[in-house]
Every structure is written in structure tokens, then in C-alpha cells.
Design a protein around this motif. Sequence first.
Motif, PDB file in Angstrom:
ATOM      1  N   UNK A   5     -23.148   9.551  -4.824  1.00 30.80           N
ATOM      2  CA  UNK A   5     -22.092   9.369  -5.511  1.00 30.80           C
ATOM      3  C   UNK A   5     -20.829   9.732  -4.771  1.00 30.80           C
ATOM      4  N   UNK A   6     -19.555   9.302  -4.970  1.00 34.93           N
ATOM      5  CA  UNK A   6     -18.452   9.733  -4.049  1.00 34.93           C
ATOM      6  C   UNK A   6     -18.059  11.055  -4.378  1.00 34.93           C
ATOM      7  N   UNK A   7     -17.511  11.871  -3.846  1.00 43.46           N
ATOM      8  CA  UNK A   7     -16.821  13.201  -3.924  1.00 43.46           C
ATOM      9  C   UNK A   7     -16.078  13.261  -5.100  1.00 43.46           C
ATOM     10  N   UNK A   8     -15.212  12.427  -5.008  1.00 44.53           N
ATOM     11  CA  UNK A   8     -14.139  12.356  -6.295  1.00 44.53           C
ATOM     12  C   UNK A   8     -14.607  12.358  -7.585  1.00 44.53           C
ATOM     13  N   UNK A   9     -15.765  11.817  -7.839  1.00 47.95           N
ATOM     14  CA  UNK A   9     -16.555  11.628  -8.963  1.00 47.95           C
ATOM     15  C   UNK A   9     -17.261  12.897  -9.488  1.00 47.95           C
TER      16      UNK A   9
END
Length: 342
Positions: free
Chosen positions: A165-169
Motif C-alpha cells: 500500500x502507498x504510504x500516503x494511504x
Amino acid sequence: MSRTPTDAGLAVDVPGSRGGDPGGGARGEAPGAELSIVTSGLTKRFGSGQVAVDALDLAVPSGSVFGFLGPNGSGKTTTIRMLLGLVAPTAGEWRLLGAPMPGGVGGVLSRVGALVEGPAFYPYLSGEANLRRYDAADPSADPRTVSARIGLALERVGLAAAAGKRYRAYSLGMRQRLAIAATLLGPRELLILDEPTNGLDPQGTREVRGLVKEIAAEGTTVFVSSHLLAEVEQMCSHVAVMRAGRLVAQGPIADLRASETVRIRVETPDVEEAAAVLAGLGLPEIRLGDGDVSAALGAGLPERVCAALVTGGVAVRGLAVQRPTLEDVFVGLTGEGFDVDG
């Protein structure tokens, strides 16, 4: 106050029961106890004589969860930067994992994981991809084992399922967990975490607290800087309290609590009668309130107090033993408190 000699000649004060000045004392470990961090007179001045850290003597036992406690601006982060060799001290000496610093920095820092002033990651990369970049920046890391080490670090912090999962999420708690995972990409004997629960909601705070306890249970010494008294009290076995750059007290939390008075409080409509019973039992420091009376319990047994109240015809609505908190200790040492909630 006793002195603990080290192999390189650095003699460090292992403080006694209390104190924040070089000649005072704070409760510490017995002479000869193994220490992961030890400082002697560590001092940092900035600019025109502003003292950020003043003659700090720390003794951090190996295997402990050590809370480095103080209000914002008390010198905690500056101390951590000096310990890691990021800032040169004005005076004093220190050791990490038995090695004199800063000379031993090359051999020691690969055994130390550190999170200073919050995580910094690429928002559009996944958690795993971010850790790969962290690992690539470590000259001591073996590129042949990178996948296994990253997988293990993510597993340890409970992020294996969110590795792609992307860090921003990520939630705030997940971001702090990823930051801690970055400190665990290799075997670590010492973990230094600067405000690891800063900005987290209650759930994220509980996640990080549980993780710290798990890491310590595996044998790693964890040094946690925080301005949250209640959080440190739940997480740590030992504590050092800073105020305006100076050490106020240090030692096992249980010992510091023992320096403050345990009280017994009785809720009753018969305040005067209850006070007379407590006085008859020899309990000191009796304080009368509106519907309650309290006294210092000392070595007295609460069940004995309760029986005496009932025998004396006092109507007891409630009885509680009030044990001192870390905040009580701090207020008792300094005469003032600081932000206990954030």
C-alpha cells in the motif's frame, strides 16, 4: 552517589534517590549494572550561551524500556542528537553499547536503530519500497538479504499485509509503525525513539505502545523520548525526567513512585468521626474535605483502616488507596507540572 567505572576510563555517576544537578542524585542502578547508554556531564550550548542541555548524567540499563521525559523544549531531542553523533556536545562524554563516542560511531550505529523527530517517507511509494530505499542508504546492509529483512521488519510491526500500500494511504499509526520498521532492518541492540506517539490518535498510540513492549521483550533496550507522562508510565520500566535542560530525577519508575506518599481516602458523611478514627490509628497528614477525609497510609493496611471505621460507627461510602503517579512525583520534585496530555 556511586561511581561506575568503564573500560575506557570514563567514570559515570550512577545517581541516588533524587536530584537534577551534578552534585545531586537520582535513583539509579547499582554500581556495575550493564548500561546501554551512559553520559557524564553532557552539555550543549548554542549561540550566546543558551544552555540546551546542562551537565547531563544518564544511566540507561540494558534491556530496559527507558522513558526520557520532559516538556517540549526541555532538551530531549538535543540530547538524542548528541547521543547519535548528529550534534557535537559543548562538554561531557558518553557511551553507546559500551563504546566511547563519537570515536566508536562507525562500529556502534549499525547496532542502533533511531527515529528522530518523526518519519519521512515518499508518499507515492509503498511501505516496502520506502524501506528498500532506507536499506540501500545503509553501507553495512547486505543487499542479498534485503527482501527477507524488510519482510521480517514489516512482520514485526504488523504491516506485512499493508506492504504494497502507498504510504500516503497509511494511517498515522501505520506511519509510525513503518518508521519503527525502518529502525529494525538489521539486528538492533538499542532503539532510540524520539516522540514515537506524537500526533497519534488513541488507537495509534496504543499500537505504538504495544509494539515498543514487544520489541523490548525480545531483549532490545528501548530509549523513548516523550512529553506525555501518562504514556511513559504505561510503557516504561525506567525513567529520566528533564526540566529546562537539566536532569530532575532518574531510576526505576517503581522506586520514584515510592519516594511519594501513598494516601487513603474515605468518602463519608461522618467526616469528623472518620478523621478521629484515622488519627487514633496514628495516620499522619489528615485532610478533611467536603464529604471525604484522607490521610497518609504509610505502612498501614487499608483493610485495618476499613475495619476500624466500621467498628467506630462511621458510614463508609467509599474507600480508595491513592498511589502516587509519575505526575505526582514530578510535581513533588519541581513544585510544578507540565503537559500530561499533549
